[in-house]
Design an enzyme around this catalytic site. Structure first.
Site, PDB file in Angstrom:
ATOM      1  N   SER A 119      38.247  18.837  44.958  1.00  0.00           N
ATOM      2  CA  SER A 119      37.024  18.205  43.970  1.00  0.00           C
ATOM      3  C   SER A 119      37.678  16.737  45.722  1.00  0.00           C
ATOM      4  O   SER A 119      37.293  17.269  46.689  1.00  0.00           O
ATOM      5  CB  SER A 119      36.855  17.808  43.249  1.00  0.00           C
ATOM      6  OG  SER A 119      35.776  16.984  43.283  1.00  0.00           O
ATOM      7  N   ASP A 137      27.699  24.951  41.936  1.00  0.00           N
ATOM      8  CA  ASP A 137      28.876  23.509  42.273  1.00  0.00           C
ATOM      9  C   ASP A 137      27.522  22.724  43.145  1.00  0.00           C
ATOM     10  O   ASP A 137      27.212  23.618  44.023  1.00  0.00           O
ATOM     11  CB  ASP A 137      29.718  24.075  43.477  1.00  0.00           C
ATOM     12  CG  ASP A 137      30.617  22.662  43.082  1.00  0.00           C
ATOM     13  OD1 ASP A 137      30.303  21.465  43.356  1.00  0.00           O
ATOM     14  OD2 ASP A 137      31.754  22.957  42.415  1.00  0.00           O
ATOM     15  N   HIS A 173      31.073  23.093  38.463  1.00  0.00           N
ATOM     16  CA  HIS A 173      31.922  22.284  39.156  1.00  0.00           C
ATOM     17  C   HIS A 173      32.808  22.222  37.894  1.00  0.00           C
ATOM     18  O   HIS A 173      32.513  21.717  37.042  1.00  0.00           O
ATOM     19  CB  HIS A 173      31.084  20.291  39.430  1.00  0.00           C
ATOM     20  CG  HIS A 173      32.478  20.511  40.525  1.00  0.00           C
ATOM     21  ND1 HIS A 173      33.619  20.408  41.800  1.00  0.00           N
ATOM     22  CD2 HIS A 173      32.994  18.956  40.293  1.00  0.00           C
ATOM     23  CE1 HIS A 173      33.906  19.266  42.067  1.00  0.00           C
ATOM     24  NE2 HIS A 173      33.875  18.452  41.317  1.00  0.00           N
TER      25      HIS A 173
END
Length: 319
Positions: free
Chosen positions: A156, A254, A284
């Site tokens: 991330s 995502d 995500h």
């Protein structure tokens, strides 16, 4: 438009269990307090905490070093950068994965506790990561590390910082990087201001609203401006040539799906060996669902990619 019908069925229990959250300056201290604490290392791993010299004029940088308890000869190393939208998190988030990598690959993992935004906006976080990378390279002999086999990566925001760090290391020319492992990386502030957002991404875990908060905190201003540095948002780089071989993994649901796929496309056009994995039905942070088949496949793919990236032949320079 809801994307719930597209979610992998084995991930639905995770969606039901996860509380929704909305980032704000007021809520940030409470949200940060829920981050996982340090845990006992595996029997096969030695974990230690170090303070390494920080950027010029800045504090020292804390790193967590994971080493195999039994090491024979020089080992490859992986500089890990944790996620958390640039505003939260710590190395302990990925402690289980990092220790599993040490055990499976026999590598040394150094995880960076970089300063968080908004208290420390760009360039503080990426400079902390660069300081840790330089320390790893300069202390390779002490750590039993092969200087020619150092990878960088993260999840991330950590993946975004790793991509920016790859650019910074290339441009400064001080530390060679053998491989990049970018796990659903947060690469492009312009996703916040897109006029035609993807209708099926970003509904779960990391939302467009939280994305705006994270980028605003890091940049110290509104995302999407013309002058954003590629060392803050790697997708802003106009030249992606001469970067190390790269692995990118992202879920089809995502929020970062399109920016990650586009970055992979641009890397290949710049002549960078690039492997892209897109997992259908995945949002995500889905890998919190360790029981799901897609998570187990994702972890195997990630581990195998790093193993290949850290082979001696992957090193771009002599030791």
């Amino acid at each position: 438009m809801s994307s719930r019908h597209l979610v992998d069925p084995q991930l639905l229990p995770l969606l039901s269990a996860l509380p929704s959250f909305e980032l704000s300056v007021a809520a940030l201290p409470t949200i940060r307090s829920f981050m996982p604490p340090a845990s006992e290392p595996l029997a096969s791993v030695i974990a230690s905490e170090r303070l390494v010299p920080g950027p010029e004029g800045a504090p020292e940088v804390r790193v967590i070093v994971y080493q195999p308890r039994q090491q024979h000869g020089l080992a490859p190393a992986y500089l890990h950068i944790h996620g958390g939208g640039y505003v939260m998190g710590s190395p302990h988030i990925a402690a289980a994965r990092n220790q599993a990598l040490v055990t499976a690959l026999g590598c040394v993992v150094v995880s960076v506790d970089y300063r968080l935004a908004p208290e420390t906006p760009f360039p503080g976080p990426v400079e902390d990561c660069y300081a840790a990378l330089r320390w790893l390279y300069e202390h390779a002999a002490e750590l039993g590390v092969d200087r020619g086999r150092i990878a960088i990566g993260g999840e991330s925001a950590g993946g975004g910082l790793a991509a920016a760090l790859g650019l910074l290391a290339r441009d400064r020319g001080e530390v060679p990087v053998a491989f990049q492992l970018l796990v659903y990386p947060m690469l492009d502030d312009r996703t916040v201001v897109r006029a035609d957002p993807h209708p099926y991404v970003g509904e779960f875990m990391w939302t467009p609203e939280n994305n705006r908060f994270g980028w605003t905190a890091l940049l110290g201003g509104e995302p999407g401006a013309d002058d954003v540095s590629p060392y803050a948002a790697a997708a802003r780089a106009t030249d992606l040539s001469k970067l190390p071989p790269t692995y990118i993994a992202v879920g089809a649901l995502d929020l970062f799906f399109e920016e990650d796929v586009e970055y992979a496309r641009r890397l290949t056009r710049a002549g960078v060996p690039t492997e892209l994995h897109v997992y259908p039905g995945v949002f995500h942070g889905f890998d919190l669902a360790g029981h799901a088949e897609v998570t187990q496949r994702f972890e195997r793919d990630l581990r195998d990619a790093l193993r290949r990236g850290l082979r001696p032949a992957a090193a771009s320079v002599a030791r």
